[in-house]
Write a protein that holds these residues in place. Structure first.
Motif, PDB file in Angstrom:
ATOM      1  N   ILE A  53       0.822  -1.216   0.000  1.00  0.00           N
ATOM      2  CA  ILE A  53       0.000   0.000   0.000  1.00  0.00           C
ATOM      3  C   ILE A  53       0.853   1.262   0.000  1.00  0.00           C
ATOM      4  O   ILE A  53       0.434   2.304  -0.492  1.00  0.00           O
ATOM      5  CB  ILE A  53      -1.022  -0.011   1.156  1.00  0.00           C
ATOM      6  N   GLN A  57       0.047   5.080  -1.857  1.00  0.00           N
ATOM      7  CA  GLN A  57      -0.487   5.912  -0.776  1.00  0.00           C
ATOM      8  C   GLN A  57      -1.145   7.187  -1.303  1.00  0.00           C
ATOM      9  O   GLN A  57      -2.181   7.606  -0.803  1.00  0.00           O
ATOM     10  CB  GLN A  57       0.618   6.256   0.224  1.00  0.00           C
ATOM     11  N   VAL A  60      -4.845   6.451  -2.441  1.00  0.00           N
ATOM     12  CA  VAL A  60      -5.802   5.803  -1.537  1.00  0.00           C
ATOM     13  C   VAL A  60      -7.125   6.560  -1.460  1.00  0.00           C
ATOM     14  O   VAL A  60      -8.196   5.954  -1.520  1.00  0.00           O
ATOM     15  CB  VAL A  60      -5.193   5.574  -0.136  1.00  0.00           C
ATOM     16  N   ARG A  64     -10.570   4.793  -2.564  1.00  0.00           N
ATOM     17  CA  ARG A  64     -11.692   4.605  -1.639  1.00  0.00           C
ATOM     18  C   ARG A  64     -13.000   5.055  -2.275  1.00  0.00           C
ATOM     19  O   ARG A  64     -14.041   4.437  -2.087  1.00  0.00           O
ATOM     20  CB  ARG A  64     -11.459   5.369  -0.342  1.00  0.00           C
ATOM     21  N   ASP A  76     -11.304  -1.732   4.996  1.00  0.00           N
ATOM     22  CA  ASP A  76     -10.812  -0.462   4.450  1.00  0.00           C
ATOM     23  C   ASP A  76     -10.518  -0.591   2.954  1.00  0.00           C
ATOM     24  O   ASP A  76      -9.922   0.283   2.360  1.00  0.00           O
ATOM     25  CB  ASP A  76      -9.582   0.014   5.215  1.00  0.00           C
ATOM     26  N   SER A  78      -8.388  -2.292   1.342  1.00  0.00           N
ATOM     27  CA  SER A  78      -7.019  -2.641   0.931  1.00  0.00           C
ATOM     28  C   SER A  78      -6.871  -4.120   0.604  1.00  0.00           C
ATOM     29  O   SER A  78      -6.092  -4.476  -0.281  1.00  0.00           O
ATOM     30  CB  SER A  78      -5.998  -2.199   1.984  1.00  0.00           C
ATOM     31  N   SER A  79      -7.634  -5.000   1.243  1.00  0.00           N
ATOM     32  CA  SER A  79      -7.530  -6.428   0.919  1.00  0.00           C
ATOM     33  C   SER A  79      -8.101  -6.700  -0.478  1.00  0.00           C
ATOM     34  O   SER A  79      -7.631  -7.586  -1.188  1.00  0.00           O
ATOM     35  CB  SER A  79      -8.221  -7.291   1.978  1.00  0.00           C
ATOM     36  N   TRP A  81      -7.987  -4.457  -2.985  1.00  0.00           N
ATOM     37  CA  TRP A  81      -6.953  -3.966  -3.896  1.00  0.00           C
ATOM     38  C   TRP A  81      -5.792  -4.952  -3.963  1.00  0.00           C
ATOM     39  O   TRP A  81      -5.233  -5.186  -5.024  1.00  0.00           O
ATOM     40  CB  TRP A  81      -6.464  -2.590  -3.465  1.00  0.00           C
ATOM     41  N   GLN A  82      -5.440  -5.528  -2.839  1.00  0.00           N
ATOM     42  CA  GLN A  82      -4.362  -6.520  -2.809  1.00  0.00           C
ATOM     43  C   GLN A  82      -4.717  -7.715  -3.681  1.00  0.00           C
ATOM     44  O   GLN A  82      -3.894  -8.187  -4.474  1.00  0.00           O
ATOM     45  CB  GLN A  82      -4.081  -6.991  -1.387  1.00  0.00           C
TER      46      GLN A  82
END
Length: 124
Positions: A53, A57, A60, A64, A76, A78-79, A81-82
């Motif tokens: 991330i 940054q 972000v 979102r 949030d 991020s998982s 996006w991962q």
């Protein structure tokens, strides 16, 4: 690929809004998938290039808004996006690094303006 929050949330699985709030009533990004000419696509191309991330940054806030996770439990995003980077983004890394991959998806969504096109078409 885009997803409409209303239809996603209307499935039998339902949905959960991200921990940072309800996304806008607009199409969201689901992913950016490189394809072969025959329509199939590669996946999980480079396990040695993990999602970080810190490399995105500055994106972000925009991610979102434009690429929220609607999966339960709330997160949030991020998982999500991962997952998309690991499965699809690593297959584009000869052309796009991680930042470039996410920036390209955001740029494509911005250029497409799908909701505006549909609204305009409905007024004719």
């Amino acid at each position: 690929m885009k997803q409409w929050p209303g239809s996603y949330c209307d499935t039998s699985s339902g949905c959960c809004y991200p921990t940072y709030g309800k996304p806008p009533s607009d199409f969201g990004i689901h992913g950016l998938w490189p394809n072969y000419n025959n329509g199939s696509y590669p996946a999980n191309c480079d396990p040695n290039n993990p999602f970080a991330i810190s490399q995105i940054q500055d994106l972000v806030s925009s991610l979102r808004t434009n690429w929220p996770s609607l999966s339960c439990p709330s997160s949030d995003s991020s998982s999500f996006w991962q997952h998309e980077w690991d499965k699809h983004g690593t297959c584009s890394e000869t052309v796009l690094n991680q930042h470039g991959y996410f920036q390209a998806a955001l740029n494509l969504k911005s250029k497409t303006g799908l909701l505006s096109c549909l609204k305009s078409a409905g007024n004719q």
